[in-house]
Write an enzyme that holds these catalytic residues in place. Structure first.
Site, PDB file in Angstrom:
ATOM      1  N   LYS A 237       0.820  -1.217   0.000  1.00 54.08           N
ATOM      2  CA  LYS A 237       0.000   0.000   0.000  1.00 54.08           C
ATOM      3  C   LYS A 237       0.852   1.266   0.000  1.00 54.08           C
ATOM      4  CE  LYS A 237      -0.729  -0.250   5.046  1.00 54.08           C
ATOM      5  NZ  LYS A 237       0.177  -1.426   5.215  1.00 54.08           N
ATOM      6  N   HIS A 273      11.832   3.315   3.995  1.00 56.88           N
ATOM      7  CA  HIS A 273      10.823   4.174   3.359  1.00 56.88           C
ATOM      8  C   HIS A 273      11.479   5.432   2.795  1.00 56.88           C
ATOM      9  CE1 HIS A 273       6.588   2.811   4.263  1.00 56.88           C
ATOM     10  NE2 HIS A 273       7.308   1.879   4.850  1.00 56.88           N
TER      11      HIS A 273
END
Length: 402
Positions: A237, A273
């Site tokens: 996601k 990330h």
């Protein structure tokens, strides 16, 4: 200025010869693509492809009027045969300009990963930009493209979305620019998935053989202004959310998780990330989302709502039954209303990530069940304010709305 797109695929074409992958296996019919080559007004050919003369004939054109053949990148593999009568293909040095007898002007642009981009201005002043595979323009600065916004851009949108971001950052691509994806490879499944990803970038794909009129109105895909991306753990996601903004400059990444002193595993997650995101993005570590949504500014990516909810429940004492009953639940409902009202009123482009936790095992504790229930309510309230809602399962994005 009319442009016929003789091929729209990667240099090896799509499907690739002898490739067993799922994308190549399903690249059939209109999703099959020859190597990218573009014919401008029948006089200028950008790149060669195997069978270029046959491709032109299928599109209703002859190559007999071609006065210049320009290559944008080295052609690996077997040499592409140059049809009889065509001028010898060349690559123009960066910065050099050519003027054809037909009134077309061509300027060679430097790329950051090899190859050459070509800015073509037609006799009537319309402008198109053609970029090679796997490359983005190098050295662009605001005002460098002083001639204004390009009417049409051919770019490797899937492979190098940051190329489009750079053009947008300097004003060379705007809301009315028709962005057509070329050099399409098997990294993305063709068909509906490819169209969905391109639309999220404000781009589109056309079938081989399509003729476009530069400057004519085209229905440029509308980028959803508010998107919610749901998914379970490791579903992809966050990658999906980041992908939706890769072609836009100056994105604000809002990390609601904050920092956790001494937690090396969490620090590694955060670093992974950060490493994945484009270097031009800014980062804000905060759960105070309402003021950010109220400000004008660049697109914003919020990752994620579930951590925002954890912070909100902490602040209202939601884990204590007595505090929850004596005002904590009411306070949380108010915070959720404030957030959803801010999403409704925001003028920013916002992509938000949240966890979908209601489909699995029922939590063993009362606090866990409370969190699960409140996250479900928050997701539903937030989704009602978004133009597009996606559910990501095993890396596959399912469109629930939009």
């Amino acid at each position: 200025m009319d442009v016929t797109v003789l091929g729209t695929g990667a240099p090896a074409g799509l499907p690739r010869p002898d490739c067993p992958c799922a994308a190549c296996a399903t690249a059939l019919g209109g999703d099959a693509r020859a190597a990218t080559a573009v014919l401008v007004d029948g006089v200028l050919l950008l790149d060669l492809m195997p069978g270029v003369a046959f491709a032109a004939a299928r599109a209703g054109h002859s190559l007999g009027g071609v006065r210049q053949v320009l290559l944008s990148h080295p052609h690996d593999g077997p040499a592409v045969e140059v049809p009889a009568g065509l001028p010898q293909p060349v690559r123009v040095p960066d910065g050099r300009e050519l003027t054809l007898l037909t009134g077309h002007r061509v300027r060679a642009l430097a790329m950051d990963a090899g190859g050459t981009g070509y800015a073509v201005t037609g006799p009537g002043g319309r402008r198109l930009l053609y970029l090679p595979p796997g490359s983005a323009p190098a050295g662009l600065t605001p005002g460098a493209e002083s001639a204004g916004v390009y009417d049409l851009v051919f770019a490797d949108v899937m492979g190098r979305p940051d190329a489009l971001a750079r053009l947008r950052a300097v004003g060379a691509a705007g809301p009315t620019t028709d962005v057509v994806a070329v050099h399409l490879d098997h990294d993305v499944p063709p068909g509906a998935e490819a169209r969905r990803r391109l639309a999220a970038a404000g781009a589109r794909a056309v079938p081989d053989g399509t003729t476009l009129t530069v400057g004519a109105y085209e229905e440029v895909p509308d980028v959803p202004r508010r998107t919610l991306v749901l998914g379970g753990a490791r579903s992809g996601k966050s990658v999906e959310a980041e992908r939706r903004l890769e072609s836009f400059p100056d994105v604000l990444y809002v990390a609601t998780g904050g920092s956790r002193s001494g937690d090396t595993e969490w620090a590694a997650r955060v670093a992974a990330h950060r490493e994945r995101r484009p270097g031009s993005w800014q980062t804000a570590e905060t759960c105070d989302l309402v003021p950010l949504l109220a400000k004008d500014g660049p697109p914003m990516l919020i990752d994620c709502l579930s951590l925002w909810l954890t912070d909100a429940m902490d602040s209202v004492g939601a884990w204590d039954d007595a505090e929850w009953a004596s005002g904590g639940e009411r306070a949380l409902r108010e915070r959720v209303r404030e957030l959803t009202a801010a999403v409704r009123a925001t003028r920013r482009t916002v992509v938000t990530v949240s966890n979908e936790v209601g489909s699995g095992i029922v939590p063993a504790t009362a606090s866990g069940r409370r969190y699960r229930d409140e996250l479900g309510r928050l997701n539903a309230a937030f989704a009602s304010e978004c133009e597009q809602v996606l559910l990501v399962v095993a890396g596959q994005a399912l469109v629930l709305r939009g």
